[in-house]
Design a protein around this motif. Sequence first.
Motif, PDB file in Angstrom:
ATOM      1  N   ARG A 188       0.783  -1.376   0.052  1.00 41.33           N
ATOM      2  CA  ARG A 188      -0.163  -0.070   0.027  1.00 41.33           C
ATOM      3  C   ARG A 188       0.769   1.274   0.099  1.00 41.33           C
ATOM      4  O   ARG A 188       0.149   2.367   0.127  1.00 41.33           O
ATOM      5  CB  ARG A 188      -0.918  -0.029   1.214  1.00 41.33           C
ATOM      6  CG  ARG A 188      -2.233  -1.199   1.048  1.00 41.33           C
ATOM      7  CD  ARG A 188      -2.987  -1.124   2.184  1.00 41.33           C
ATOM      8  NE  ARG A 188      -2.148  -1.514   3.422  1.00 41.33           N
ATOM      9  CZ  ARG A 188      -2.112  -2.883   3.780  1.00 41.33           C
ATOM     10  NH1 ARG A 188      -2.590  -3.897   2.589  1.00 41.33           N
ATOM     11  NH2 ARG A 188      -1.500  -3.116   4.615  1.00 41.33           N
ATOM     12  N   VAL A 189       2.189   1.171   0.155  1.00 40.65           N
ATOM     13  CA  VAL A 189       3.033   2.500   0.186  1.00 40.65           C
ATOM     14  C   VAL A 189       3.609   2.742  -1.366  1.00 40.65           C
ATOM     15  O   VAL A 189       4.208   1.709  -1.888  1.00 40.65           O
ATOM     16  CB  VAL A 189       4.145   2.096   0.900  1.00 40.65           C
ATOM     17  CG1 VAL A 189       5.092   3.560   0.843  1.00 40.65           C
ATOM     18  CG2 VAL A 189       3.547   2.240   2.399  1.00 40.65           C
ATOM     19  N   ALA A 190       3.197   3.719  -1.825  1.00 44.32           N
ATOM     20  CA  ALA A 190       3.904   4.165  -3.255  1.00 44.32           C
ATOM     21  C   ALA A 190       4.722   5.762  -2.986  1.00 44.32           C
ATOM     22  O   ALA A 190       4.589   6.294  -2.154  1.00 44.32           O
ATOM     23  CB  ALA A 190       2.700   4.057  -4.339  1.00 44.32           C
ATOM     24  N   MET A 191       5.136   5.995  -4.239  1.00 42.98           N
ATOM     25  CA  MET A 191       6.057   7.314  -4.141  1.00 42.98           C
ATOM     26  C   MET A 191       5.960   7.666  -5.991  1.00 42.98           C
ATOM     27  O   MET A 191       5.750   6.778  -6.653  1.00 42.98           O
ATOM     28  CB  MET A 191       7.342   7.250  -3.706  1.00 42.98           C
ATOM     29  CG  MET A 191       8.295   5.872  -4.400  1.00 42.98           C
ATOM     30  SD  MET A 191       9.814   5.729  -3.447  1.00 42.98           S
ATOM     31  CE  MET A 191      10.592   4.541  -4.613  1.00 42.98           C
ATOM     32  N   VAL A 192       6.110   9.044  -6.004  1.00 50.31           N
ATOM     33  CA  VAL A 192       6.233   9.532  -7.336  1.00 50.31           C
ATOM     34  C   VAL A 192       7.211  10.792  -6.945  1.00 50.31           C
ATOM     35  O   VAL A 192       7.134  11.442  -6.374  1.00 50.31           O
ATOM     36  CB  VAL A 192       4.779   9.784  -7.586  1.00 50.31           C
ATOM     37  CG1 VAL A 192       4.177  10.858  -6.838  1.00 50.31           C
ATOM     38  CG2 VAL A 192       4.650  10.229  -9.200  1.00 50.31           C
ATOM     39  N   GLN A 193       7.637  11.008  -8.639  1.00 50.67           N
ATOM     40  CA  GLN A 193       8.345  12.311  -8.630  1.00 50.67           C
ATOM     41  C   GLN A 193       8.398  12.676 -10.001  1.00 50.67           C
ATOM     42  O   GLN A 193       8.207  12.166 -10.950  1.00 50.67           O
ATOM     43  CB  GLN A 193       9.990  12.200  -8.058  1.00 50.67           C
ATOM     44  CG  GLN A 193      11.014  11.535  -9.195  1.00 50.67           C
ATOM     45  CD  GLN A 193      12.365  11.691  -8.590  1.00 50.67           C
ATOM     46  OE1 GLN A 193      12.841  12.843  -8.202  1.00 50.67           O
ATOM     47  NE2 GLN A 193      12.872  10.912  -8.996  1.00 50.67           N
ATOM     48  N   GLY A 194       8.884  14.184 -10.067  1.00 50.19           N
ATOM     49  CA  GLY A 194       8.930  14.735 -11.359  1.00 50.19           C
ATOM     50  C   GLY A 194       7.590  15.122 -12.162  1.00 50.19           C
ATOM     51  O   GLY A 194       6.599  15.198 -11.387  1.00 50.19           O
ATOM     52  N   GLU A 195       7.637  15.221 -13.348  1.00 52.26           N
ATOM     53  CA  GLU A 195       6.313  15.799 -13.903  1.00 52.26           C
ATOM     54  C   GLU A 195       5.488  14.568 -14.416  1.00 52.26           C
ATOM     55  O   GLU A 195       6.018  13.579 -15.040  1.00 52.26           O
ATOM     56  CB  GLU A 195       6.787  16.424 -15.254  1.00 52.26           C
ATOM     57  CG  GLU A 195       7.259  17.673 -15.002  1.00 52.26           C
ATOM     58  CD  GLU A 195       7.775  18.393 -16.379  1.00 52.26           C
ATOM     59  OE1 GLU A 195       7.218  18.021 -17.472  1.00 52.26           O
ATOM     60  OE2 GLU A 195       8.297  19.301 -16.424  1.00 52.26           O
ATOM     61  N   ILE A 196       4.133  14.338 -14.113  1.00 58.22           N
ATOM     62  CA  ILE A 196       3.363  13.286 -14.250  1.00 58.22           C
ATOM     63  C   ILE A 196       2.377  13.430 -15.370  1.00 58.22           C
ATOM     64  O   ILE A 196       1.930  14.653 -15.424  1.00 58.22           O
ATOM     65  CB  ILE A 196       2.537  12.778 -12.861  1.00 58.22           C
ATOM     66  CG1 ILE A 196       3.589  12.827 -11.523  1.00 58.22           C
ATOM     67  CG2 ILE A 196       1.823  11.578 -13.224  1.00 58.22           C
ATOM     68  CD1 ILE A 196       2.998  12.889 -10.395  1.00 58.22           C
ATOM     69  N   PRO A 197       2.247  12.425 -16.304  1.00 60.52           N
ATOM     70  CA  PRO A 197       1.440  12.822 -17.599  1.00 60.52           C
ATOM     71  C   PRO A 197       0.122  13.170 -16.947  1.00 60.52           C
ATOM     72  O   PRO A 197      -0.292  12.573 -15.906  1.00 60.52           O
ATOM     73  CB  PRO A 197       1.375  11.239 -18.016  1.00 60.52           C
ATOM     74  CG  PRO A 197       2.621  10.762 -17.705  1.00 60.52           C
ATOM     75  CD  PRO A 197       3.228  11.281 -16.628  1.00 60.52           C
ATOM     76  N   ASP A 198      -0.698  14.182 -17.739  1.00 62.05           N
ATOM     77  CA  ASP A 198      -1.747  14.738 -17.309  1.00 62.05           C
ATOM     78  C   ASP A 198      -2.937  13.524 -17.061  1.00 62.05           C
ATOM     79  O   ASP A 198      -3.611  13.901 -16.377  1.00 62.05           O
ATOM     80  CB  ASP A 198      -2.188  15.784 -18.353  1.00 62.05           C
ATOM     81  CG  ASP A 198      -1.456  17.064 -18.358  1.00 62.05           C
ATOM     82  OD1 ASP A 198      -0.589  17.285 -17.520  1.00 62.05           O
ATOM     83  OD2 ASP A 198      -1.546  17.847 -19.294  1.00 62.05           O
ATOM     84  N   HIS A 199      -2.819  12.673 -18.045  1.00 63.60           N
ATOM     85  CA  HIS A 199      -3.978  11.566 -17.894  1.00 63.60           C
ATOM     86  C   HIS A 199      -3.737  10.639 -16.586  1.00 63.60           C
ATOM     87  O   HIS A 199      -4.753  10.176 -16.236  1.00 63.60           O
ATOM     88  CB  HIS A 199      -3.979  10.609 -19.019  1.00 63.60           C
ATOM     89  CG  HIS A 199      -2.834   9.725 -19.443  1.00 63.60           C
ATOM     90  ND1 HIS A 199      -1.466  10.007 -19.539  1.00 63.60           N
ATOM     91  CD2 HIS A 199      -3.023   8.377 -18.850  1.00 63.60           C
ATOM     92  CE1 HIS A 199      -1.035   8.835 -19.527  1.00 63.60           C
ATOM     93  NE2 HIS A 199      -1.572   7.916 -19.212  1.00 63.60           N
TER      94      HIS A 199
END
Length: 293
Positions: A26-37
Amino acid sequence: MEQQLHELRALASRAENRRTETGIPRVAMVQGEIPDHQLAAVYDPMINLILTGSKTMTVGERTLRYDPATYFVMSVDLPAVGAVHPSDTDEPYLAVSLTLEPTVVANFLAALPKSAGGTLYSPGFSIATVTPDLLDAWVRMLRLMDRPDEIAALAPAYEREILFRVLQGPLGWMLRDIATPDTSLSRIGVAIQWIRENFAKPLRVEALAELAALSVSTFHRHFKAVTALSPLQYQKHVRLLHARMMLIAGAGNATSVAFEVGYESPNQFSREYARFFGKPPTRDAKTMLQRLR
């Protein structure tokens, strides 16, 4: 607190420009520019901690901005449009999230003293400032990425601590409402689940109100207070989000997709799609595909 943020940023910087799984349930991460969709989607209930940059989330006419060292809680499934921005010093957007599983939250809360839930018409997403104790629990959770053999033993304990720290804060009532049966939020949640599973079918507000065991007027007021949308607007947004994903996946042209998601008029579909996403269906899908290449 700055030292904890620094370590969290270093750990989460392994993320890609999309939702990146950590190997921790259940743990996630994200960075930078993410696609609009990917930012325009039906979001699952979650706790999301912003580490660098900022994010805006718009549901209906309500928009909130999340800055570093703040977190937001989303207590129901919401069709939202997001936007992420780098920091003032041009560092990429960086965030970590914990998906809220009602069963996990309910089991955790069962061992705690009972407390009042939210107000009758409480919003389904809100923001708060992070605390050192909450950051500390997040640091220990993400350190498990380098200790995979310890995940099974320690991740559940750290997840419970994150939940406990949120429970202690101003958004704690949202966790209680997620897992407590027969609250006003849980009743709206039943209706939301029906719409998500049957978005292409005709919607009768009277039938949804009966499903939620509320009068039609009370159901309508409460639904909009929680989601910032009327039931019909919620259904429309879910339809349009599904349609966009189908178009990007090449699952049909604008006309066939319109019928597939429940529209009777392709022209109405095109008008509402352009109003929601800023471009007609075919042109929007083409733009999204070009950005993905």
